[in-house]
Design a protein around this motif. Structure first.
Motif, PDB file in Angstrom:
ATOM      1  N   THR B  22     -10.822  -5.323   8.314  1.00  0.00           N
ATOM      2  CA  THR B  22     -11.337  -5.134   9.661  1.00  0.00           C
ATOM      3  C   THR B  22     -11.262  -3.913   9.935  1.00  0.00           C
ATOM      4  N   SER B  23     -11.087  -3.384  11.105  1.00  0.00           N
ATOM      5  CA  SER B  23     -10.997  -2.635  12.195  1.00  0.00           C
ATOM      6  C   SER B  23      -8.631  -2.148  12.893  1.00  0.00           C
ATOM      7  N   ASN B  24      -7.920  -4.079  12.382  1.00  0.00           N
ATOM      8  CA  ASN B  24      -7.105  -3.725  12.272  1.00  0.00           C
ATOM      9  C   ASN B  24      -5.909  -4.413  11.229  1.00  0.00           C
ATOM     10  N   ILE B  25      -6.378  -4.139  10.500  1.00  0.00           N
ATOM     11  CA  ILE B  25      -6.723  -4.538   8.994  1.00  0.00           C
ATOM     12  C   ILE B  25      -6.748  -4.287   7.537  1.00  0.00           C
ATOM     13  N   LYS B  26      -5.465  -3.784   7.121  1.00  0.00           N
ATOM     14  CA  LYS B  26      -6.065  -3.058   5.347  1.00  0.00           C
ATOM     15  C   LYS B  26      -5.143  -3.379   5.015  1.00  0.00           C
ATOM     16  N   SER B  27      -5.792  -3.531   3.091  1.00  0.00           N
ATOM     17  CA  SER B  27      -4.760  -4.109   2.218  1.00  0.00           C
ATOM     18  C   SER B  27      -4.434  -2.938   1.466  1.00  0.00           C
ATOM     19  N   LEU B  28      -2.987  -3.127   1.648  1.00  0.00           N
ATOM     20  CA  LEU B  28      -2.781  -2.599   0.157  1.00  0.00           C
ATOM     21  C   LEU B  28      -2.604  -3.035  -1.475  1.00  0.00           C
ATOM     22  N   GLN B  29      -2.901  -1.935  -2.230  1.00  0.00           N
ATOM     23  CA  GLN B  29      -2.532  -2.784  -3.752  1.00  0.00           C
ATOM     24  C   GLN B  29      -1.228  -1.440  -4.121  1.00  0.00           C
ATOM     25  N   VAL B  30      -0.113  -2.118  -4.855  1.00  0.00           N
ATOM     26  CA  VAL B  30       0.919  -2.294  -5.182  1.00  0.00           C
ATOM     27  C   VAL B  30       0.955  -2.040  -6.698  1.00  0.00           C
ATOM     28  N   VAL B  31       1.927  -1.006  -7.128  1.00  0.00           N
ATOM     29  CA  VAL B  31       1.998  -1.138  -8.949  1.00  0.00           C
ATOM     30  C   VAL B  31       3.283  -0.775  -8.706  1.00  0.00           C
ATOM     31  N   LEU B  32       4.680  -1.733  -9.039  1.00  0.00           N
ATOM     32  CA  LEU B  32       6.429  -1.028  -9.260  1.00  0.00           C
ATOM     33  C   LEU B  32       6.295   0.475  -9.878  1.00  0.00           C
ATOM     34  N   ASN B  33       6.475   1.188  -9.515  1.00  0.00           N
ATOM     35  CA  ASN B  33       7.343   2.748 -10.332  1.00  0.00           C
ATOM     36  C   ASN B  33       8.105   1.733 -11.619  1.00  0.00           C
ATOM     37  N   ASP B  34       7.874   0.635 -11.867  1.00  0.00           N
ATOM     38  CA  ASP B  34       9.362   0.860 -13.715  1.00  0.00           C
ATOM     39  C   ASP B  34       8.282  -0.381 -14.432  1.00  0.00           C
ATOM     40  N   GLN B  35       7.043   0.669 -15.072  1.00  0.00           N
ATOM     41  CA  GLN B  35       6.855  -0.597 -15.575  1.00  0.00           C
ATOM     42  C   GLN B  35       6.702  -1.579 -16.852  1.00  0.00           C
ATOM     43  N   GLU B  36       8.081  -1.715 -16.486  1.00  0.00           N
ATOM     44  CA  GLU B  36       9.183  -2.904 -17.142  1.00  0.00           C
ATOM     45  C   GLU B  36       9.293  -4.704 -16.082  1.00  0.00           C
ATOM     46  N   ARG B  37       9.527  -3.539 -15.074  1.00  0.00           N
ATOM     47  CA  ARG B  37       9.948  -4.200 -13.928  1.00  0.00           C
ATOM     48  C   ARG B  37       8.560  -4.801 -13.368  1.00  0.00           C
ATOM     49  N   ASN B  39       6.132  -5.809 -14.949  1.00  0.00           N
ATOM     50  CA  ASN B  39       5.539  -6.290 -16.525  1.00  0.00           C
ATOM     51  C   ASN B  39       6.033  -8.149 -15.942  1.00  0.00           C
ATOM     52  N   SER B  40       7.095  -7.807 -15.523  1.00  0.00           N
ATOM     53  CA  SER B  40       7.988  -9.221 -15.586  1.00  0.00           C
ATOM     54  C   SER B  40       8.244  -9.640 -14.293  1.00  0.00           C
ATOM     55  N   PHE B  41       7.289  -9.249 -13.364  1.00  0.00           N
ATOM     56  CA  PHE B  41       7.148  -9.462 -11.805  1.00  0.00           C
ATOM     57  C   PHE B  41       6.445 -11.013 -12.174  1.00  0.00           C
ATOM     58  N   ARG B  42       6.936 -11.654 -11.661  1.00  0.00           N
ATOM     59  CA  ARG B  42       7.280 -13.284 -11.681  1.00  0.00           C
ATOM     60  C   ARG B  42       7.032 -13.976 -10.843  1.00  0.00           C
ATOM     61  N   PHE B  43       5.962 -14.216  -9.523  1.00  0.00           N
ATOM     62  CA  PHE B  43       6.604 -14.853  -8.674  1.00  0.00           C
ATOM     63  C   PHE B  43       4.893 -16.559  -8.581  1.00  0.00           C
ATOM     64  N   GLU B  44       5.711 -17.011  -7.132  1.00  0.00           N
ATOM     65  CA  GLU B  44       4.644 -18.058  -7.155  1.00  0.00           C
ATOM     66  C   GLU B  44       3.719 -18.442  -5.925  1.00  0.00           C
ATOM     67  N   PRO B  45       2.345 -19.013  -5.928  1.00  0.00           N
ATOM     68  CA  PRO B  45       1.123 -18.460  -4.895  1.00  0.00           C
ATOM     69  C   PRO B  45       1.731 -19.223  -3.357  1.00  0.00           C
ATOM     70  N   GLY B  46       1.914 -17.972  -2.466  1.00  0.00           N
ATOM     71  CA  GLY B  46       2.669 -18.203  -0.930  1.00  0.00           C
ATOM     72  C   GLY B  46       3.931 -17.688  -1.170  1.00  0.00           C
ATOM     73  N   GLN B  47       4.382 -17.594  -1.982  1.00  0.00           N
ATOM     74  CA  GLN B  47       5.411 -16.357  -2.132  1.00  0.00           C
ATOM     75  C   GLN B  47       5.663 -14.842  -1.115  1.00  0.00           C
ATOM     76  N   VAL B  48       7.110 -14.540  -0.744  1.00  0.00           N
ATOM     77  CA  VAL B  48       6.233 -13.257   0.817  1.00  0.00           C
ATOM     78  C   VAL B  48       6.689 -11.960  -0.077  1.00  0.00           C
ATOM     79  N   ALA B  49       7.173 -10.611   0.204  1.00  0.00           N
ATOM     80  CA  ALA B  49       7.759 -10.197  -0.394  1.00  0.00           C
ATOM     81  C   ALA B  49       7.935  -8.722   0.798  1.00  0.00           C
TER      82      ALA B  49
END
Ligand code: SF4
Ligand code: SF4
Ligand code: FES
Lengths: 348, 278
Positions: B22-37, B39-49
């Protein structure tokens, strides 16, 4: 030969003891800095050590500094591809030097126990605090002359409480009886300044028994009571005088709330943590402009509530106040937390 | 000395895609640089960062891509303060700090077999997106799925492409609304709580999950109560100014609870246990 756990320390030997310990540890002791102010400072020869009164500020910043670096970062432009920016982040070292706090009070030690319950008990542990805490030996002096603002006995500690200390000193004729509480404390007793205690043990026993500080507050049921008062005008009334200066939190041995901010210098910088205070408007101010604690009434409610209700509810009854009385002595408008608690009991 | 995991240390990631929602909202798609991390990044729906732009600071966002889709982590960021303004300047290829997953999550196990009613407003669609996609990826576990989503204007709706797709699915129902009439707008007009009243969903075997601006939440909770939803059947998320995100800095408490560690997800029953300090 096993080192006895009880020894005598002559008052006149303290400067040489601290000097010797200074070769192996960072040593902090209460130093007279003005007619009215005694502060923990790193020991240097020639300073005037004051062991017969409570320090103006508590020992907290020795283990939990007012400001410290958590991380440092560097952005670097890729020389091959100037569009590409690389980021490097490094943790600040978590290896603390061995440290002694000489001349703490039981309330200082209790302050660290409150910190421990938050910072070291998990599920998340604060590695900066933990490493410093582990490396610190606390030498505590029993309080033969509690002040009229002291109410440690009311909050579950007291002038002869040994919990949280490694070595305790009972003031007696010409010196102190030293008792090791932990292995770390025992280690210090190996220094030649500590000599056989012999017949002084009895004198110390009598001295300890002579230390009297009656509990003056009945805090039974106070955690629930404060919750009941949450939505009443009680808080507005008791906080009416408060000018939100934050002195009470900065001088409080159990206040640990902190802020995290970045300090940039060009392409590099640091992420630092600094003490913060729930008595400040900005503390809970959200980016949207909304503030869940817009007035001093809500903020004062949080300070008292955190210590006497939320912390004991979350941590097996441990009150988040050590009764040192510094907030009472330092408040420019003479707000007395004891009085507030008494009124809370009687209110309504 | 055994080394303790440092809860303040972010992982370094790279922004792989920026979507202007929207005019003031952006979505960012991010990947961690450490490939292994990654791959092993586990989370549950609703968790934040916590997202970091070093030199400015951190702010908290829900991971709005579901754990069932692991090619990237998505965050939607509304420009509101200094940190979010800086995040809005990031472009594809830029580094970003990611600290997480943090906090609790939607009680999706307890929602199994039930009908699900999502009620979202504005940027509040972000956490709902996570759970909705997660449920669509596990479609047979849940009953009827309905999404009621509203914003001030048609432009203020996030995830427009997905809204189109969701509208065409026959295994969920989508109701969109905007606050007032707009040329070309053919969906509903009206505030979310009013549209909810008009739809009058039955609370039977249903869970309502609502996220959005505080004022919308307040009236939506009222409407749900009027419709007969019990406090256990209503789930929402709280926002609070955060710093550490791990229950240490003391900032985000409401009484005995820390929104960062004990939340952000609460049932209405749990919310009512908290002292009123929102
Ligand atoms: S609240 Fe006051 S009396 Fe209690 S520990 Fe803090 S400064 Fe001391
Ligand atoms: S020291 Fe006194 S005036 Fe200052 S914030 Fe504390 S209670 Fe308020
Ligand atoms: S953000 Fe630090 S305690 Fe919640």
């Amino acid at each position: 030969m096993v080192t006895p756990e009880v020894r005598f320390l002559a008052a006149e030997k303290i400067p040489t003891l601290l000097k010797r310990l200074g070769e192996r540890y960072r040593v902090f002791a209460p130093v007279k800095v003005s007619e009215t102010t005694v502060l923990f400072q790193e020991y240097r020869e020639g300073v005037q050590i004051v062991l017969d009164r409570q320090t103006t500020a508590p020992a907290k910043e020795i283990i939990f500094p007012q400001t410290e670096r958590l991380l440092s970062y560097t952005y670097r432009k890729d020389p091959e591809d100037p569009q590409k920016i690389e980021l490097q982040v490094e943790e600040a070292p978590q290896s603390a030097p061995r440290t002694i706090i000489f001349g703490a009070r039981p309330c200082d030690a209790r302050g660290f126990r409150v910190f421990d319950s938050v910072f070291t008990a998990g599920p998340y542990e604060d590695p900066y605090y933990s490493s410093r805490r582990q490396q610190t030996t606390i030498v505590t002096i029993f309080c033969t002359q509690p002040q009229n603002t002291c109410f440690c006995t009311s909050v579950g500690t007291g002038p002869t409480d040994t919990e949280g200390s490694d070595l305790v000193l009972t003031p007696i004729t010409e010196g102190y009886l030293a008792e090791a509480i932990t292995e770390k404390g025992k280690e210090l007793l190996q220094d030649e300044a500590f000599v056989s205690a012999q017949e002084r043990v009895e004198e110390a026993q009598r001295a300890k028994e002579g230390i009297k500080l009656e509990s003056e507050l009945d805090l039974e049921g106070i955690p629930q009571r404060l919750m009941e008062l949450f939505s009443t005008d009680f808080w507005e009334r008791v906080s009416a005088k408060c000018i939100s200066c934050g002195a009470c939190t900065y001088l409080c041995p159990t206040c640990y709330c902190f802020n995290i901010t970045d300090e940039a210098a060009g392409l590099e910088g640091e992420r630092v943590r600094t003490w913060d205070s729930c008595m400040f408007y900005q503390y809970t101010l959200e980016a949207s402009g909304h503030n869940p604690r817009p007035t001093k009434a809500e903020r004062y409610r949080n300070r008292v509530g955190h210590k006497f209700s939320y912390h004991p509810i979350n941590y097996e009854g441990m009150i988040g106040c050590c009764g040192c009385g510094r907030c009472i002595k330092s408040c420019p408008v003479s707000l007395d937390i004891r009085q507030v608690l008494r009124e809370a009991k009687a209110y309504g | 000395m055994a080394s303790i995991p440092n809860p303040y240390l972010p992982q370094i990631g790279t922004v792989v895609k920026v979507i202007q929602e929207t005019s003031n909202i952006k979505s960012l798609q991010v990947v961690l640089n450490d490939q292994e991390r990654m791959n092993s990044f586990r989370f549950e729906p609703g968790q934040v960062a916590q997202l970091s732009v070093f030199g400015v600071g951190e702010a908290t966002f829900v991971i709005n891509s579901p754990p069932t889709r692991t090619e990237h982590l998505q965050f939607s960021v509304m420009r509101a303060g200094e940190v979010t303004a800086r995040i809005h300047q990031l472009k594809e290829g830029d580094p970003i700090g990611v600290r997480g997953p943090l906090g609790n999550w939607f009680p999706y196990e307890e929602m199994k077999g039930k009908d699900i009613l999502f009620i979202g407003g504005g940027i509040g669609m972000a956490p709902l997106r996570t759970l909705l996609l997660f449920m669509l990826d596990n479609r047979s576990d849940y009953g009827k799925i309905t999404l009621l989503y509203g914003a001030r204007t048609p432009d203020d709706l996030c995830y427009k492409e997905e809204l189109q797709q969701w509208g065409q699915r026959d295994d969920m129902e989508l109701i969109l609304t905007v606050d007032r009439e707009f040329p070309g707008w053919e969906k509903k007009v009206g505030l979310v709580p009013n549209v909810l009243r008009e739809l009058a969903p039955s609370p039977k075997d249903k869970v309502a999950i609502t996220c959005g601006p505080p004022i919308m939440i307040r009236f939506t909770l009222q409407a749900l109560a009027e419709l007969g939803f019990g406090d256990e059947q209503v789930v929402t998320t709280l926002e609070r100014r955060m710093k550490c995100g791990v229950g240490l800095c003391g900032r985000c408490n409401i009484g005995t609870k820390y929104v960062c560690a004990d939340g952000p997800v609460f049932t209405l029953a749990q919310l009512k246990e908290l002292p009123p300090e929102l």
